[in-house]
Design an enzyme around this catalytic site. Structure first.
Site, short mmCIF file in Angstrom:
data_model
loop_
_atom_site.label_atom_id
_atom_site.label_comp_id
_atom_site.label_asym_id
_atom_site.label_seq_id
_atom_site.Cartn_x
_atom_site.Cartn_y
_atom_site.Cartn_z
N ASP A 304 1.08 -1.22 -0.02
CA ASP A 304 0.04 0.08 0.07
C ASP A 304 0.83 1.19 -0.14
OD1 ASP A 304 -2.23 1.58 0.27
OD2 ASP A 304 -2.25 1.64 2.46
N ASP A 539 -1.29 -0.70 6.48
CA ASP A 539 -1.31 0.07 7.76
C ASP A 539 -2.92 0.50 7.97
OD1 ASP A 539 -1.51 2.19 6.05
OD2 ASP A 539 -0.01 3.23 7.00
N ASP A 543 -7.19 -2.31 4.74
CA ASP A 543 -5.97 -3.36 3.90
C ASP A 543 -6.27 -4.65 4.68
OD1 ASP A 543 -4.60 -1.59 2.51
OD2 ASP A 543 -3.57 -0.94 4.60
#
Length: 570
Positions: A304, A539, A543
């Site tokens: 990400d 994080d 996700d």
């Protein structure tokens, strides 16, 4: 809603005691976030009731029958192996349970015109929740009172942008107030809330199996089929030789233990346990020991962008003047007047304040940044309105030269904001005669060790995929600057249909922008269908589904959690 209409609830009074009781009886009460870890009972059961332990217990019982207790030492291997697994999993469980998606702090709720402190699981549908700066939104709801309420939804969307919320706007559980205050009407509780929905889906996912431990278990299963009849034959032979029952049992058990790879089982557990301890010293928490093995087999890593490739901080780069009559210094004063005048405290505003001093220009009207408008502005007496925001939202009539400049800067990885003047501010209708006179360039700060890290992965033949909720062009440029190969192969996932082949999309592209949580999960599943061993780092709440789907999920702690743990291996 059983005679209680949401639209009729007074935000100053909230629900009455009888209405709250009626909601509880109707099942319209919130529930605690579901744990993503096994219960202690499940951990004990999974580690104790194994085929390896069963064989050792049966053999131990036979030795115990003979009274030769000194020959029971072989059970120590089974006991140590079981204890290692139990201690490691319980230790990890306790740490991970502290890092829930929703904070366990009490929330201020308005009931019977009074403020009461309640845990999230005690909130009911229709409650009025008071929110202040620093509070986390406990459930999904709708803003009913906003006093310059600014919300950080980066944990949900993956985009590091602060959004100003007005009355009628939706609030999503898991987001944070970073400025202002207000009240929200609870419109969803229990499994219907965003966070609980994700938690429930994630908890249904299965952990990736350990290939090494599976091979060992298959060996033990195969041996158990062989050694049982062999053991019986050996026992009968020893009895026939006149050795007696006790000596026959001890001789048979000794031979059978020699056939079981007990040393291999213990060595495997010890190796994984030592690896977990080593990682712990580097602030990495291992939830499941097999995750270490999965990490060693990974050939594709999905990242990400925000908080992984970039630090999450924004940096003021430069200001470009588009008209000869306005200097850079004048544009800086305008930007300063807007930023300090509106009082915005989002990441963009903080980046500007780090470089631009307060020009102390008195303003007569203020419009804070809004996710709908995509701009903020102030009115200055005798000067009209100063505007700062997304160019395409300030005016629909961008000339080709300015549009080309904006596209070039965006392709270089900059966030491009337009500085404009208008006759006056207008919230409900287009701005009055807006004229773009300058551009402000903001950049994401790439982590200092990002390039070296990606070079290392490339040398290990590990492919990198970037999966983000941000604009794909910007993400592609950042990925390119970070040294990720084929970063120019990107796709906007907002244009993808649910029926498209996600496996082909994952194979053909390196950067994926505007990705939803479910799409992240499907992209990883598509890579796994192509026989890739996939690791996912993230994080944010957005996700979590992808982390559970991956063969090895790496959750990067943030905020106040950083001192405790940096990573969690799933």
């Amino acid at each position: 809603m059983d005679n209680i209409k949401l639209a009729d609830i007074n935000p100053e009074q909230g629900l009455t005691g009888s209405q709250v009781q009626k909601q509880i009886e109707s099942g319209n009460k919130n529930t605690a976030e579901k744990s993503l870890t096994k219960s202690v009972k499940e951990i004990l059961t999974d580690n104790i009731f194994t085929l390896f332990n069963l064989i050792n217990i049966v053999l131990g019982a036979l030795v115990f029958y003979t009274g030769s207790y000194k020959n029971l030492l072989f059970l120590g291997i089974a006991v140590i192996n079981t204890i290692i697994g139990i201690i490691q999993e319980i230790r990890s469980k306790r740490q991970i349970d502290k890092m829930v998606l929703l904070a366990e702090d009490k929330n201020t709720v308005i009931r019977d015109s009074k403020e009461v402190q309640l845990l999230p699981e005690d909130i009911v549908l229709g409650d009025i929740v008071q929110l202040s700066r620093g509070d986390q939104v406990p459930v999904d709801g709708e803003v009913v009172i906003s006093k310059s309420m600014q919300v950080d939804e980066s944990q949900i969307t993956g985009e590091a942008k602060t959004i100003t919320k007005q009355s009628g706007d939706e609030l999503t559980s898991g987001s944070y107030l970073v400025g202002g205050s207000g009240r929200m009407l609870v419109t969803k509780v229990g499994s219907d809330t965003f966070v609980n929905h994700l938690s429930n889906e994630a908890s249904q996912g299965k952990d990736a199996p350990s290939i090494l431990l599976n091979i060992i278990n298959r060996i033990i299963k195969a041996l158990s089929i062989v050694i049982v009849p062999l053991g019986v034959i050996l026992f009968v032979v020893k009895l026939y030789q006149g050795l007696g029952i006790n000596r026959s049992i001890l001789g048979t058990v000794a031979a059978m233990i020699g056939m079981i790879p007990e040393g291999l089982v213990l060595l495997t557990s010890m190796t994984l346990a030592v690896s977990a301890m080593t990682l712990a010293r580097k602030r990495t928490l291992v939830r499941d020991l097999p995750a270490i093995e999965a990490l060693a087999r990974v050939d594709t890593i999905c990242l990400d962008k925000t908080g992984t490739i970039t630090s999450g901080d924004l940096k003021f780069e430069s200001i470009i003047s588009l008209v000869d009559s306005t200097s850079i210094d004048q544009l800086k004063e305008m930007v300063g007047a807007i930023t300090y005048g509106t009082g915005d405290s989002n990441e963009t505003a903080m980046a500007i304040k780090n470089e631009v001093v307060n020009p102390q220009i008195p303003v007569t009207a203020v419009e804070a940044f809004s996710s709908e408008r995509k701009w903020s502005g102030v009115e200055v007496a005798g000067e009209g309105a100063y505007i700062l925001g997304a160019p395409q939202f300030i005016t629909k009539k961008l000339n080709s030269k300015v549009q080309k400049q904006i596209n070039e800067y965006a392709a270089d990885g900059y966030r491009v904001l337009a500085i404009a003047q208008a006759d006056h501010l207008a919230t409900e209708q287009p701005l009055s005669n807006p004229k773009i006179i300058g551009l402000l360039l903001i950049s994401d700060v790439i982590r200092p060790n990002a390039k070296n890290t990606f070079n290392y992965f490339r040398s290990q033949d590990v492919n990198i995929k970037v999966i983000s909720g941000d604009d794909p062009v910007t993400v592609s440029s950042i990925a390119k600057n970070a040294g990720i190969e084929n970063a120019n192969q990107f796709i906007d996932m907002s244009t993808v249909n649910d029926n498209d082949d996600f496996g082909k999309l994952a194979a053909d592209n390196t950067v994926f922008g505007r990705v939803t949580p479910d799409q992240k999960k499907r992209l990883i599943s598509g890579l796994q269908d192509s026989k890739h061993t996939v690791a996912m780092t993230g994080d944010g709440v957005n996700d979590i589904l992808a982390l559970r789907q991956a063969d090895c999920g790496i959750a990067m702690a943030s905020g106040s959690e950083v001192p405790r743990v940096l990573l969690i291996l799933y």
